[in-house]
Design an enzyme around this catalytic site. Structure first.
Site, PDB file in Angstrom:
ATOM      1  N   CYS A   1      57.398 -20.064  11.332  1.00 24.62           N
ATOM      2  CA  CYS A   1      56.648 -20.584  12.481  1.00 24.62           C
ATOM      3  C   CYS A   1      57.343 -21.766  13.132  1.00 24.62           C
ATOM      4  O   CYS A   1      57.862 -22.641  12.439  1.00 24.62           O
ATOM      5  CB  CYS A   1      55.285 -21.095  12.041  1.00 24.62           C
TER       6      CYS A   1
ATOM      7  N   ARG B   1      49.644 -12.447  20.756  1.00 26.43           N
ATOM      8  CA  ARG B   1      49.232 -13.450  19.780  1.00 26.43           C
ATOM      9  C   ARG B   1      49.633 -14.852  20.253  1.00 26.43           C
ATOM     10  O   ARG B   1      49.026 -15.834  19.906  1.00 26.43           O
ATOM     11  CB  ARG B   1      49.890 -13.144  18.433  1.00 26.43           C
TER      12      ARG B   1
HETATM   13  P1  XMP Z   1      54.538 -17.313   5.459  1.00 25.08           P
HETATM   14  O1  XMP Z   1      54.760 -18.753   5.188  1.00 25.08           O
HETATM   15  O2  XMP Z   1      53.747 -16.627   4.381  1.00 25.08           O
HETATM   16  O3  XMP Z   1      53.638 -17.273   6.792  1.00 25.08           O
HETATM   17  O4  XMP Z   1      55.809 -16.591   5.767  1.00 25.08           O
HETATM   18  C1  XMP Z   1      53.084 -16.114   7.303  1.00 25.08           C
HETATM   19  C2  XMP Z   1      52.120 -16.447   8.427  1.00 25.08           C
HETATM   20  O5  XMP Z   1      52.806 -17.078   9.511  1.00 25.08           O
HETATM   21  C3  XMP Z   1      52.109 -16.816  10.732  1.00 25.08           C
HETATM   22  N1  XMP Z   1      53.094 -16.315  11.689  1.00 25.08           N
HETATM   23  C4  XMP Z   1      53.638 -17.061  12.663  1.00 25.08           C
HETATM   24  N2  XMP Z   1      53.391 -18.331  13.067  1.00 25.08           N
HETATM   25  N3  XMP Z   1      55.063 -18.114  14.747  1.00 25.08           N
HETATM   26  C5  XMP Z   1      54.089 -18.853  14.126  1.00 25.08           C
HETATM   27  O6  XMP Z   1      53.880 -20.003  14.509  1.00 25.08           O
HETATM   28  C6  XMP Z   1      55.361 -16.839  14.407  1.00 25.08           C
HETATM   29  O7  XMP Z   1      56.235 -16.207  14.977  1.00 25.08           O
HETATM   30  C7  XMP Z   1      54.599 -16.278  13.318  1.00 25.08           C
HETATM   31  N4  XMP Z   1      54.585 -15.053  12.742  1.00 25.08           N
HETATM   32  C8  XMP Z   1      53.659 -15.119  11.749  1.00 25.08           C
HETATM   33  C9  XMP Z   1      51.037 -15.805  10.430  1.00 25.08           C
HETATM   34  O8  XMP Z   1      49.818 -16.491  10.361  1.00 25.08           O
HETATM   35  C10 XMP Z   1      51.478 -15.238   9.091  1.00 25.08           C
HETATM   36  O9  XMP Z   1      50.412 -14.706   8.341  1.00 25.08           O
END
Ligand code: XMP
Length: 494
Positions: free
Chosen positions: A313, A409
């Site tokens: 993120c 999203r």
């Molecule tokens: P982890 O830390 O488990 O996080 O890899 C997964 C969660 O990250 C969110 N997610 C995103 N957040 N930009 C963001 O700010 C992105 O491109 C993105 N893609 C996923 C999402 O909540 C996921 O479950």
């Protein structure tokens, strides 16, 4: 000694999991007495508090079958067309084994050379008309065509013909399939549901899964099928998407948004509760008490917590909004618990200690992306880089994923310029989730035992009654808490 959570999280700091540490409490039960059974949402219970993230490098049907088999839940991503997403839901619901080979069906006259450009395809099933619903005539394994020099060969020329005893009902479990393969002395068997072949299960795959820690009964719904969730957005077109998913039998929907407290989401929650009163809807993401209150009032049956805490993120850097994940989980859970709404701690999990912290601070489940993305069950093939076996993992707000369609999203309806809120990367091969999640859960149970909590409820009670105490770790304390001072070491958890 130490601080109560209420005091620690009300001092104006945004803490992540690594910033805080629990003080040990009193042990009066063995590790095996710890139960991690929990709720995903108001009406869905899980025996394992793990949920796989709706991301296109994490959860498709293979991951969702494995998560259900482990007693958790997979949420199918929505970066596909509605029929494709609904098919993934159907695929999970058409078996009771955490094995998936996605067979391809072809007619006998198809040329062999056209079949095998996809690396992950183990086998082509030959049926009368080339569809899953017509009579099975035979099969061709990948090895059959790899050695082939005759480019004009048809499947019918090389196929192994099948006798009538090559399929078993879709709801056979692993032990039943294993017994059948042994009894018939076959190398594979077809799973059949209502006259349709849903998959081919090889002996090799059964042997592989049998070698992992023993699975319980998994997350099974009242219909005897595995439960599975799916992500949707909040646009008008998502109402149609939802229809497809409901027809496919989806058990819960997750409204996928980085900032869930919006009029769009509130209207969508109300629409879902009105149209499908039996379907649980999980709202989010939220990180504040105000956001939480709004979505609970709208009717959310569960909440997803986290903004910018995920490993891929960049939301906090790009938009300057978000919250440290430990603080967010604690704050949201403290409000949601009053209404009996379970909370999913989403993002930022990179070890079992983070899971203990999330669950103790008030979450009922953890949602994971990067922790699962390097597994056998995650979509995509393994690649090699600098001697490491890796799989691609990308944020759904990365330009690459948004180009494929996940932009809603992260974008308003009218936004013309795409701004990335995530990155594309890769994670190391971790093997099967069927192996590493049971080990991870055993580690979580040991953490709970150290805290004197034999269940999630007891951990939440101990936290709220101020019996459990925490402290903030200084930078030096964090270094001390990790491996340090060695010239080299091998990091292996099990
Ligand atoms: P982890 O830390 O488990 O996080 O890899 C997964 C969660 O990250 C969110 N997610 C995103 N957040 N930009 C963001 O700010 C992105 O491109 C993105 N893609 C996923 C999402 O909540 C996921 O479950």
């Amino acid at each position: 000694d130490g601080f109560a959570a209420e005091k620690l999280f009300n001092q104006g700091y945004s803490y992540t999991y690594d910033d805080v540490i629990f003080l040990p409490h009193y042990i009066d039960f063995p590790t095996d007495a710890v139960s991690l059974s929990t709720k995903l949402s108001r009406n869905i219970s899980l025996s394992t508090p793990c949920v796989s993230s709706p991301m296109d490098t994490v959860t498709e049907s293979y991951m969702a079958t494995a998560m259900a088999a482990l007693g958790g839940m997979g949420i199918i991503h929505s970066n596909t067309t509605p029929p494709e997403q609904a098919d993934a839901v159907r695929s999970v619901k058409s078996r009771r084994v955490p094995i998936l080979s996605n067979p391809v069906f072809k007619s006998p006259d198809s040329l062999i050379v056209d079949q095998f450009d996809d690396d992950s395809l183990p086998c082509v099933i030959v049926t009368e008309s080339g569809t899953a619903t017509s009579k099975v005539l035979g099969y061709v394994f990948k090895s059959d065509w790899m050695s082939l020099s005759d480019k004009e060969a048809k499947l019918v020329d090389y196929m192994h013909t099948v006798d009538s005893k090559i399929s078993v009902p879709w709801n056979y479990d692993l032990a039943q399939i294993d017994a059948y393969l042994k009894q018939q002395d076959h190398d594979f068997v077809l799973l059949e549901k209502e006259g349709e072949v849903v998959d081919v299960i090889t002996k090799q795959e059964v042997e592989r899964v049998k070698g992992y820690p023993k699975l319980g009964k998994g997350t099974v719904g009242s219909d005897g099928k595995w439960m599975v969730g799916a992500a949707i957005g909040t646009r008008q077109s998502d109402r149609e998407r939802l229809e497809h998913l409901v027809k496919a039998g989806v058990d819960v929907v997750v409204l996928d948004s980085s900032q869930g407290n919006s009029i769009y989401q509130i209207e969508m929650i109300k629409h879902i509760k009105q149209t499908y009163p039996e379907l649980d809807v999980i709202g989010g993401n939220v990180v504040t008490m105000y956001q939480t209150q709004n979505l609970i009032e709208a009717g959310a049956d569960g909440l997803r917590v986290g903004m910018g805490s995920g490993s891929i993120c960049t939301t906090q850097e790009v938009c300057a909004v978000g919250r440290g994940q430990a603080t967010a989980v604690y704050k949201v859970s403290s409000i949601a618990a009053r209404s009996g709404v379970p909370v999913i701690a989403d993002g930022g999990i990179s070890n079992s200690g983070h899971i203990v912290k999330a669950l103790t601070l008030g979450a009922s489940t953890v949602m994971m992306g990067s922790f699962l993305a390097g597994s056998t069950e995650a979509p995509g093939a393994y690649q090699y880089k600098n001697g490491y076996r890796i799989k691609k993992y990308r944020g759904m707000g990365s330009l690459e994923a948004m180009t494929k369609g996940s932009d809603q999203r992260y974008l308003g309806d009218t936004a013309k310029l795409k701004i990335a809120q995530g990155v594309v990367g890769a994670v190391a091969d971790k093997g099967s989730v069927l192996r590493f999640i049971p080990y991870t859960m055993q580690a979580v149970k040991q953490g709970f035992q150290d805290l004197g909590a034999s269940s999630l409820q007891s951990a939440h009670d101990l936290l709220r009654s101020k019996t459990l105490r925490l402290e903030v770790r200084t930078g030096a304390a964090q270094v001390e808490g990790g491996v340090h001072g060695l010239i080299s070491y091998e990091k292996k958890a099990f």
